[in-house]
Design a protein around this motif. Structure first.
Motif, mmCIF file in Angstrom:
data_model
loop_
_atom_site.group_PDB
_atom_site.id
_atom_site.type_symbol
_atom_site.label_atom_id
_atom_site.label_comp_id
_atom_site.label_asym_id
_atom_site.label_seq_id
_atom_site.Cartn_x
_atom_site.Cartn_y
_atom_site.Cartn_z
ATOM 1 N N ALA A 201 25.249 13.620 11.974
ATOM 2 C CA ALA A 201 24.939 14.411 10.778
ATOM 3 C C ALA A 201 24.992 13.529 9.540
ATOM 4 O O ALA A 201 25.615 12.461 9.533
ATOM 5 C CB ALA A 201 25.918 15.573 10.638
ATOM 6 N N CYS A 202 24.325 14.010 8.489
ATOM 7 C CA CYS A 202 24.362 13.329 7.195
ATOM 8 C C CYS A 202 24.265 14.358 6.088
ATOM 9 O O CYS A 202 23.779 15.472 6.291
ATOM 10 C CB CYS A 202 23.237 12.298 7.076
ATOM 11 S SG CYS A 202 21.564 12.981 7.111
ATOM 12 N N GLU A 209 23.535 9.578 -5.104
ATOM 13 C CA GLU A 209 23.807 8.151 -5.005
ATOM 14 C C GLU A 209 24.381 7.778 -3.639
ATOM 15 O O GLU A 209 24.209 6.664 -3.159
ATOM 16 C CB GLU A 209 24.792 7.720 -6.114
ATOM 17 C CG GLU A 209 25.067 6.222 -6.143
ATOM 18 C CD GLU A 209 26.061 5.838 -7.224
ATOM 19 O OE1 GLU A 209 26.433 4.641 -7.292
ATOM 20 O OE2 GLU A 209 26.472 6.725 -7.999
ATOM 21 N N PHE A 210 25.042 8.757 -2.998
ATOM 22 C CA PHE A 210 25.738 8.471 -1.747
ATOM 23 C C PHE A 210 25.264 9.397 -0.624
ATOM 24 O O PHE A 210 24.824 10.527 -0.871
ATOM 25 C CB PHE A 210 27.251 8.629 -1.933
ATOM 26 C CG PHE A 210 27.833 7.730 -2.980
ATOM 27 C CD1 PHE A 210 28.141 6.408 -2.685
ATOM 28 C CD2 PHE A 210 28.069 8.196 -4.265
ATOM 29 C CE1 PHE A 210 28.674 5.573 -3.648
ATOM 30 C CE2 PHE A 210 28.608 7.375 -5.229
ATOM 31 C CZ PHE A 210 28.906 6.051 -4.923
ATOM 32 N N LEU A 211 25.380 8.869 0.587
ATOM 33 C CA LEU A 211 25.054 9.633 1.790
ATOM 34 C C LEU A 211 26.282 9.620 2.701
ATOM 35 O O LEU A 211 26.831 8.557 3.007
ATOM 36 C CB LEU A 211 23.850 9.028 2.523
ATOM 37 C CG LEU A 211 23.346 9.810 3.746
ATOM 38 C CD1 LEU A 211 22.641 11.087 3.297
ATOM 39 C CD2 LEU A 211 22.401 8.939 4.576
ATOM 40 N N LEU A 212 26.703 10.800 3.117
ATOM 41 C CA LEU A 212 27.843 10.941 4.023
ATOM 42 C C LEU A 212 27.334 11.063 5.458
ATOM 43 O O LEU A 212 26.422 11.834 5.724
ATOM 44 C CB LEU A 212 28.656 12.182 3.639
ATOM 45 C CG LEU A 212 30.036 12.352 4.271
ATOM 46 C CD1 LEU A 212 31.015 11.324 3.714
ATOM 47 C CD2 LEU A 212 30.563 13.776 3.999
ATOM 48 N N THR A 213 27.909 10.296 6.388
ATOM 49 C CA THR A 213 27.474 10.339 7.784
ATOM 50 C C THR A 213 28.681 10.513 8.699
ATOM 51 O O THR A 213 29.771 10.013 8.415
ATOM 52 C CB THR A 213 26.733 9.047 8.187
ATOM 53 O OG1 THR A 213 27.597 7.910 7.977
ATOM 54 C CG2 THR A 213 25.461 8.874 7.371
ATOM 55 N N ASP A 217 31.694 7.727 17.030
ATOM 56 C CA ASP A 217 32.783 6.748 17.044
ATOM 57 C C ASP A 217 34.043 7.265 16.359
ATOM 58 O O ASP A 217 35.020 6.538 16.197
ATOM 59 C CB ASP A 217 32.341 5.430 16.408
ATOM 60 C CG ASP A 217 31.945 5.583 14.940
ATOM 61 O OD1 ASP A 217 32.124 6.679 14.383
ATOM 62 O OD2 ASP A 217 31.425 4.610 14.356
ATOM 63 N N GLY A 218 34.029 8.541 15.949
ATOM 64 C CA GLY A 218 35.198 9.159 15.343
ATOM 65 C C GLY A 218 35.368 8.886 13.872
ATOM 66 O O GLY A 218 36.397 9.251 13.289
ATOM 67 N N THR A 219 34.381 8.257 13.249
ATOM 68 C CA THR A 219 34.487 7.918 11.828
ATOM 69 C C THR A 219 33.484 8.696 10.995
ATOM 70 O O THR A 219 32.478 9.201 11.484
ATOM 71 C CB THR A 219 34.254 6.414 11.593
ATOM 72 O OG1 THR A 219 32.892 6.093 11.916
ATOM 73 C CG2 THR A 219 35.192 5.581 12.437
ATOM 74 N N VAL A 220 33.787 8.771 9.700
ATOM 75 C CA VAL A 220 32.875 9.308 8.689
ATOM 76 C C VAL A 220 32.722 8.221 7.636
ATOM 77 O O VAL A 220 33.727 7.646 7.183
ATOM 78 C CB VAL A 220 33.423 10.600 8.066
ATOM 79 C CG1 VAL A 220 32.541 11.057 6.920
ATOM 80 C CG2 VAL A 220 33.529 11.696 9.117
ATOM 81 N N CYS A 276 29.161 16.916 8.962
ATOM 82 C CA CYS A 276 29.794 16.544 7.698
ATOM 83 C C CYS A 276 29.034 17.173 6.546
ATOM 84 O O CYS A 276 27.859 17.535 6.677
ATOM 85 C CB CYS A 276 29.857 15.025 7.538
ATOM 86 S SG CYS A 276 28.233 14.225 7.465
ATOM 87 N N ALA A 277 29.702 17.323 5.425
ATOM 88 C CA ALA A 277 29.079 17.899 4.233
ATOM 89 C C ALA A 277 29.961 17.631 3.022
ATOM 90 O O ALA A 277 31.145 17.288 3.162
ATOM 91 C CB ALA A 277 28.853 19.405 4.399
ATOM 92 N N PHE A 278 29.368 17.778 1.834
ATOM 93 C CA PHE A 278 30.130 17.766 0.593
ATOM 94 C C PHE A 278 30.400 19.212 0.196
ATOM 95 O O PHE A 278 29.469 20.011 0.065
ATOM 96 C CB PHE A 278 29.358 17.061 -0.522
ATOM 97 C CG PHE A 278 29.385 15.566 -0.425
ATOM 98 C CD1 PHE A 278 30.450 14.841 -0.947
ATOM 99 C CD2 PHE A 278 28.347 14.875 0.187
ATOM 100 C CE1 PHE A 278 30.475 13.455 -0.874
ATOM 101 C CE2 PHE A 278 28.369 13.490 0.271
ATOM 102 C CZ PHE A 278 29.439 12.785 -0.258
ATOM 103 N N CYS A 279 31.668 19.555 0.010
ATOM 104 C CA CYS A 279 32.046 20.901 -0.414
ATOM 105 C C CYS A 279 32.744 20.799 -1.767
ATOM 106 O O CYS A 279 33.859 20.251 -1.853
ATOM 107 C CB CYS A 279 32.972 21.536 0.625
ATOM 108 S SG CYS A 279 33.417 23.241 0.267
#
Length: 624
Positions: A201-202, A209-213, A217-220, A276-279
């Motif tokens: 997910a992204c 400016e930023f992209l969350l992924t 592998d257990g990481t964000v 994942c998401a920005f809340c």
């Protein structure tokens, strides 16, 4: 808010840009568009077969008038219509055009451009990203890509438009991130091996400016993406990385010495981050183990630096089968069919999982039992929690470093189905072959054979009396003796008042009254006066399916009951002809109920939810 409009597992849900509606889809292809800003949450559109299979992703247009749906499906009979992805009107379900088709039967992701001219991008198992535009929608061929760009080599799991609609990001099973022009669909930048596993997910930050992924592998990771003008010669930069699986593993075993050592360089089972998401500007990720992690932003990035610790939200993903409370009613313990036990703070609603240190420490599922948990019991004198399950074991959980930890286990001779623990720590375990007496977390008797099939049990909180309900439609009353190291049961009376199997028993808090229930009737007995009937069959008889749990109020006046018919009933011992009914309490059936005080009850159900109810107004209105 818990929305119960679906009858199958929900696979996707999206807010409309207006915030008024939510569109949700399930594994059976059913789509529901329902109001979020209305207390009734009325359904605006329901399509039973919006897709031939599961709906994998949903996206709204900028006007909150159209929906793009993608999922499992196949080509239409004519060969020119694709049911893997479609665009429909949100209120009528009318199709708004034909989207470009993918080569395989599953499309996984889609996104609507939130400005005109409209564009839709879809991605699927065929490793392709297809660009669609105009109204009605048709496929658009983007300009030819630079020869140095390789494209996705595995499944495309997610793609999302930036908030300013100038860029599109796609991620996939090949660990790659690709950035496209938002209007033409041309890929201008890609970067391989962003993660060490598949990216699922992204999500774009508010300022784009930023992209969350999030990844297998257990990481964000938080990635800095070049602006549209500098995409062609820019580079994707990793600003920060959170190892969520390690954080959850440390939190699960914090202060606990586990017998098994974690496996180095291996992702813990359940550590995969699926979404994942920005809340409200805060990064949030969801793991395959069902836990939600709120991540702290690094200093100087998006206003971060105010918090440095991750917040982990736990709960149940499957049906809750049992629960128990401490004597102060401040802590609630719930167990589910996966063998997971959660410890809830009743005041704050925060939950943590009970730890089993003798198990595999390289897992994040936190399973205490090897199978479904059939009963929980709290022993107030020792402060321990007892659990039984389909792995035929009794587990004793005790406080350790502020956590509840399952330190010991005892193998049982037969499969346990029910358990009851008194305030004196004296308990009875019901198995398919007989009864077992337990005291202070220790078995004090061998399996005691009985001539009937035991289904339910309740030990008096104030005496040595235990009642067992059977498949012979009778209640067997026993005197429990735990003198010395051996426990014995002596049958002193048999109550005959039901026409069906007795599935539930419950003493009042002072032990003076006993309630019993089958699939329809609730009977009440005066246990302080030789079990004289107070309420007989065919009086409290409004449940339509098996009654699973009952609870007395602290003042002993009210009885609450719940069952597999989704109903909760409140009964008054002084006004036997009146009742309060709460229908549709839990989808799939209500399994457990307890009074927190004379005005509040707490319930759990097969929907995996724990609900708290304030019934004061209804009690005053109905039983005044």
């Amino acid at each position: 808010l818990v929305y119960r409009g679906h009858t199958a597992r929900v696979t996707s849900a999206k807010f409309s840009p207006s915030g008024c509606y939510i569109a949700s889809g399930d594994v059976r292809g059913r789509l529901r568009v329902w109001a979020y800003d209305n207390d009734e949450h009325l359904c605006r559109l329901e399509l039973d077969h919006a897709m031939t299979g599961a709906i994998r992703d949903i996206s709204w247009d900028m006007d909150s008038k159209r929906l793009c749906l993608v999922g499992d499906g196949a080509m239409g009979a004519s060969g020119d219509a694709c049911v893997q992805c479609k665009v429909i009107q949100y209120d009528t379900g009318v199709t708004c055009g034909t989207l470009g088709s993918h080569n395989r039967g599953r499309v996984i992701t889609c996104d609507f451009k939130k400005s005109r001219p409209f564009r839709i991008m879809t991605g699927g198992e065929d490793m392709r990203v297809i660009f669609n535009g105009n109204t009605p929608f048709t496929r658009i061929m983007p300009p030819e890509e630079d020869s140095s760009l390789k494209g996705h080599s595995r499944v495309v799991n997610c793609l999302r438009y930036s908030n300013d609609n100038t860029r599109i990001a796609s991620v996939g099973g090949d660990k790659m991130v690709r950035i496209y022009d938002g209007k033409s669909g041309q890929c201008l930048l890609e970067q391989a091996n962003v993660h060490d596993g598949a990216i699922y997910a992204c999500s774009w930050s508010t300022n784009d400016e930023f992209l969350l992924t999030s990844s297998a592998d257990g990481t964000v990771k938080l990635l800095r993406i070049p602006s549209r003008e500098s995409l062609s010669d820019g580079k994707i930069e990793c600003v920060h990385s959170w190892n969520v699986s390690d954080v959850q593993l440390e939190n699960l075993h914090e202060g606990i010495t586990a017998d098994a050592a974690a496996v180095p360089n291996k992702i813990p089972a359940g550590g995969i981050q699926l979404s994942c998401a920005f809340c409200n500007g805060q990064p949030v990720s969801v793991g395959v183990n069902g836990q939600i992690t709120i991540l702290p932003l690094p200093p100087g990035v998006l206003g971060g630096g105010t918090t440095t610790k991750e917040i982990i939200l736990s709960g149940h993903q499957t049906a809750i089968t049992s629960f128990a409370t401490d004597t102060q009613l401040s802590t609630l313990y719930t167990g589910d069919i996966d063998g997971i036990i959660c410890r809830w703070d009743v005041t704050s609603g925060k939950a943590s999982r009970v730890v089993r240190p003798d198990g595999d420490s390289n897992t994040l599922y936190g399973k205490v039992q090897g199978g479904a948990i059939t009963a929980l019991g709290y022993a107030p004198t020792s402060g321990t929690l007892l659990s039984i399950g389909w792995d035929d074991k009794l587990r004793i959980c005790s406080p350790d470093a502020g956590r509840m930890v399952a330190h010991r286990e005892i193998k049982l001779e037969s499969q346990p189905n029910a358990m009851s623990i008194s305030r004196k720590d004296v308990g009875i375990i019901v198995t398919v072959d007989g009864l077992i007496v337990v005291t202070g977390g220790e078995l004090v008797s061998k399996l005691i054979p009985i001539s009937y099939g035991a289904l339910s049990v309740c030990v008096s909180p104030t005496s040595n009396i235990a009642c067992v309900g059977g498949d012979d439609n009778k209640i067997h009353v026993y005197s429990v003796k735990t003198d010395g190291s051996d426990g014995t049961l002596e049958e002193i009376e048999v109550l005959d008042g039901h026409l069906r199997h007795v599935h539930c028993l419950q003493f009042s808090l002072d032990g003076s009254v006993l309630a019993s229930a089958d699939t329809k009737d609730i009977c009440v007995w005066d246990s302080a006066n030789n079990f004289v009937p107070i309420v007989k069959k065919n009086m409290w008889c409004f449940h339509q399916q098996r009654i699973t749990s009952m609870a007395w109020s602290p003042n002993g006046k009210l009885l609450a009951s719940c069952g597999m018919d989704d109903n909760i009933f409140l009964w008054n011992i002084d006004k036997k002809m009146k009742r309060v009914n709460y229908p549709f309490a839990h989808q799939g059936g209500c399994t457990k109920i307890v009074f927190l005080d004379n005005d509040k009850i707490m319930t759990a159900g097969n929907d995996g939810c724990v609900c708290q109810w304030n019934v004061k107004k209804d009690i005053m209105t109905k039983f005044k």
